[in-house]
Design an enzyme around this catalytic site. Structure first.
Site, PDB file in Angstrom:
ATOM      1  CB  SER A  22      -0.976  -0.008   1.177  1.00 21.93           C
ATOM      2  OG  SER A  22      -1.903  -1.054   1.002  1.00 21.93           O
ATOM      3  CB  THR A  67      -4.113  -4.899   6.465  1.00 19.94           C
ATOM      4  OG1 THR A  67      -4.046  -6.179   5.857  1.00 19.94           O
ATOM      5  CG2 THR A  67      -2.802  -4.588   7.162  1.00 19.94           C
ATOM      6  CE  LYS A  71      -8.972  -6.336   5.415  1.00 24.73           C
ATOM      7  NZ  LYS A  71      -9.334  -7.082   4.228  1.00 24.73           N
ATOM      8  CG  ASP A 107     -11.301  -6.124   0.947  1.00 24.06           C
ATOM      9  OD1 ASP A 107     -10.282  -5.533   0.558  1.00 24.06           O
ATOM     10  OD2 ASP A 107     -11.415  -6.623   2.090  1.00 24.06           O
ATOM     11  CG  ASN A 154     -15.372 -21.840   2.293  1.00 25.15           C
ATOM     12  OD1 ASN A 154     -14.267 -21.658   1.791  1.00 25.15           O
ATOM     13  ND2 ASN A 154     -15.590 -21.710   3.590  1.00 25.15           N
ATOM     14  CB  THR A 156     -15.264 -24.129   6.746  1.00 23.72           C
ATOM     15  OG1 THR A 156     -13.876 -24.429   6.816  1.00 23.72           O
ATOM     16  CG2 THR A 156     -15.891 -24.312   8.109  1.00 23.72           C
ATOM     17  CE1 TYR A 228      -2.129  -9.251  -2.483  1.00 23.98           C
ATOM     18  CE2 TYR A 228       0.216  -9.082  -2.924  1.00 23.98           C
ATOM     19  CZ  TYR A 228      -0.845  -8.928  -2.068  1.00 23.98           C
ATOM     20  OH  TYR A 228      -0.646  -8.464  -0.797  1.00 23.98           O
TER      21      TYR A 228
END
Ligand code: ATR
Length: 288
Positions: A22, A67, A71, A107, A154, A156, A228
């Site tokens: 960032s 972050t 959050k 996000d 997913n 879980t 990424y």
């Protein structure tokens, strides 16, 4: 970079923040637009979180990204939290509006912009989303308004149920929740237009892993990965080889940063400069 008596301060808080991209992205943006602003990384542990937010008020820090692991934990210290973030119980951006701290999440917008700005139309499309963490929830909510149908798989069970319920109630869209099994992935890929991997599978140091078999991928798909690092995951490599359109996790990262930038400054973010700065850091180059 010139620091003056009027330099405005922005930053990111997290633990750890040493590898964050960032500061590179936002300082490149400030430089590109010739703004008297600086963006710093603050290592803040959980015990110090409340004091850090008091410090934001006291020092008139204009904006912070938040972050891991703060959050959700930061929410009680803010004055106002936008509706989607309340639902997600997660924010990644704080805007200091004359002493009032407002929390938001970019996000979802990052994923939406990453697809849109790379020429992917969402209208009428069928989305297959892998994952059930914070990123998957934000992406599901952000894309639900535009796509026709969502399937979320997913590992879980149950994690996505409240978000799926909200999507079907609020947007009147069909949402199916299932398990992240090879059978389910293969079955659903048959009628998917956009595949998004929002799990951490394929992230360094496990870059050989991929939730999808290469033979299940086809050229009419758009495939986006939120991972990424590496820049090109095995999923994206296989998708490209199958002739699919691919969008890297860097696009989502850059666009969520761009969304924060626009919330703070009210100016269009210089996305190319931000992308170049992130790429340079990821490839081991020096930033400024
Ligand atoms: P984020 O906020 O980035 O979404 P997270 O909340 O830790 O991070 O979520 C990571 C996601 O990757 C989760 O959906 C997780 O699955 P679980 O909900 O079952 O924990 C998924 N994930 C991580 N490692 C995985 C693996 N080896 N196989 C399948 N899914 C995995």
């Amino acid at each position: 970079m010139n620091i003056s008596g009027k330099t405005q301060i922005y930053g990111v808080i997290g633990d750890p923040v040493v590898n964050t991209l960032s500061p590179s992205m936002h300082n490149a943006a400030f430089k590109e637009l010739d703004m008297d602003c600086v963006y710093l990384a603050f290592d803040v542990n959980t015990a110090g979180l409340e004091a850090a937010i008091r410090g934001m008020r006291g020092l008139t820090v204009r904006g912070l990204n938040v972050t891991m692991p703060h959050k959700s934990a930061v929410i009680p210290f803010l004055d106002e939290v936008e509706e989607t973030s309340q639902l997600l119980q997660s924010i990644n951006t704080i805007k200091n509006e004359n002493g009032k701290l407002r929390g938001l999440s970019t996000d979802g917008a990052g994923a939406h912009w990453a697809l849109e700005k790379n020429g992917v139309s969402l209208s009428g499309k069928r989305l297959l989303l892998l994952g059930g963490g914070g990123a998957a929830k934000a992406i599901a909510l952000a894309l639900a308004r535009d796509v026709a149908e969502i399937v979320v798989l997913n590992r879980t069970a149950g994690k996505l149920d409240p978000v799926a319920e909200t999507i079907s109630r609020k947007f009147r869209k069909k949402v199916t929740v299932g398990s992240l099994s090879p059978l389910e992935i293969q079955k659903n890929l048959g009628h998917t237009d956009i595949l998004v991997n929002a799990t951490s599978v394929g992230m360094k140091p496990n870059q050989a892993e991929c939730p999808v078999k290469p033979e299940w991928l086809k050229s009419k798909l758009t495939v986006m990965d939120i991972v990424y690092s590496p820049l090109e995951t095995k999923l994206l490599r296989d998708a490209k080889a199958a002739g699919a359109k691919v969008i890297s996790g860097l696009e989502m990262l850059v666009h969520q940063g761009a969304a924060s930038f626009e919330i703070w400054t009210g100016k269009p973010a210089p996305v190319n400069a931000m992308r170049q700065a992130a790429l340079k850091q990821l490839s081991g180059g020096k930033n400024h």
